[in-house]
Design an enzyme around this catalytic site. Structure first.
Site, mmCIF file in Angstrom:
data_model
loop_
_atom_site.group_PDB
_atom_site.id
_atom_site.type_symbol
_atom_site.label_atom_id
_atom_site.label_comp_id
_atom_site.label_asym_id
_atom_site.label_seq_id
_atom_site.Cartn_x
_atom_site.Cartn_y
_atom_site.Cartn_z
ATOM 1 C CB ALA A 21 -0.836 -0.025 1.218
ATOM 2 C CG ASN A 44 1.906 -6.605 6.520
ATOM 3 O OD1 ASN A 44 2.919 -7.262 7.436
ATOM 4 N ND2 ASN A 44 0.889 -7.399 6.713
ATOM 5 C CG HIS A 73 -0.095 4.299 4.612
ATOM 6 N ND1 HIS A 73 -0.282 3.573 5.841
ATOM 7 C CD2 HIS A 73 -1.010 3.527 3.699
ATOM 8 C CE1 HIS A 73 -1.183 2.775 5.543
ATOM 9 N NE2 HIS A 73 -1.350 2.565 4.207
#
Length: 287
Positions: free
Chosen positions: A144, A207, A237
């Protein structure tokens, strides 16, 4: 040979040999990858074996695939399945710990989605040794996150790396306390620490912190902040990195996967593109 798959630029000779894909875990990522292969989105690849602890989920996916893969009801049967040249782990960090070395010892390449497992220094060393012994490769998609190629390229020049992740509370569970964050009504910092601590506390959510640390300064020097935010529209993020080569800032506003809000849709797309690079050959730029 351990490789963060999306961070290198390379030219690979075209290979007409079809890759037999075994998928360990039939959740959102495993299912998305299997359907992409079965639908022809990845050339020179065929799903030949599946495993999942959930027998219903396993059977449901196997029935949807025209390749009619072996639906294995034990890991041992899965690892013994004929025709598998590449195993994709799409299950959990525990699945990596239990099976990675056996996959490599059996002569199959391995693609790891649960990269948090690779922050266990002892396990990482054993996987490296098994890879060297067998000559098989280990791939870790960027998942991601974006910008992993720049982080890896500048890793020896970096002085600090910080990841700030903002997610809807309902998608966060702290494994240390068992607390579900779904009751939070305002943005709350639920974790601050290094990447090793983050992946231990939130093994199904972060992760990305492991991937970032493996590409950059390592798990102890990679700082992580996790914010549970009821106003968050997806899994967001922000990466900040600074060093002698300059300052890097990346922001990802990812749509959660419709089948699993803990997983970003981009993580599935990253897995598909990494597998495409492995199977199709030719010129691949940053993948």
């Amino acid at each position: 040979m351990y490789r963060l798959a999306p961070t290198c630029y390379y030219m690979q000779a075209m290979n007409s040999t079809e890759q037999g894909i075994g998928i360990l875990g039939c959740g959102a990522i495993g299912r998305g990858l299997a359907l992409a292969v079965d639908g022809g989105a990845i050339r020179r690849a065929r799903v030949v074996a599946l495993y999942d602890q959930d027998a219903v989920r396993l059977a449901s996916l196997a029935e949807r695939l025209s390749s009619r893969p072996a639906a294995c009801d034990t890991v041992e049967g899965f690892l013994a399945a004929a025709g598998v040249s590449l195993v994709v782990e799409a299950a959990s960090q525990e699945a990596v710990r239990r099976n990675a070395e056996a996959v490599l010892a059996s002569g199959r390449d391995l693609m790891v989605m649960s990269t948090g497992a690779l922050l266990d220094a002892d396990l990482h060393a054993r996987i490296e040794a098994a890879s060297a012994e067998s000559g098989c490769r280990v791939y870790a998609p960027s998942g991601a996150l974006g910008g992993i190629d720049a982080i890896r390229a500048s890793r020896h020049e970096l002085e600090e790396v910080t990841l700030t992740t903002r997610k809807p509370p309902a998608s966060l569970v702290d494994s240390a306390t068992g607390r579900d964050m779904g009751d939070l009504t305002s943005a709350t910092v639920v974790f601050e620490g290094n990447a090793s601590e983050a992946v231990a506390r939130f093994p199904f959510n972060i992760n990305v912190a492991a991937t970032l640390s493996l590409a950059g300064l390592g798990p102890e020097r990679t700082r992580v902040r996790i914010i549970a935010d009821p106003e968050a529209k997806g899994n967001n993020h922000e990466v900040y990195a600074a060093g002698r080569s300059g300052t890097l800032r990346f922001t990802m506003e990812n749509v959660p996967h419709p089948d699993n809000p803990m997983t970003s849709h981009l993580a599935v797309l990253s897995a598909i593109e990494t597998l495409r690079g492995i199977c199709e050959g030719g010129v691949r730029v940053g993948a």
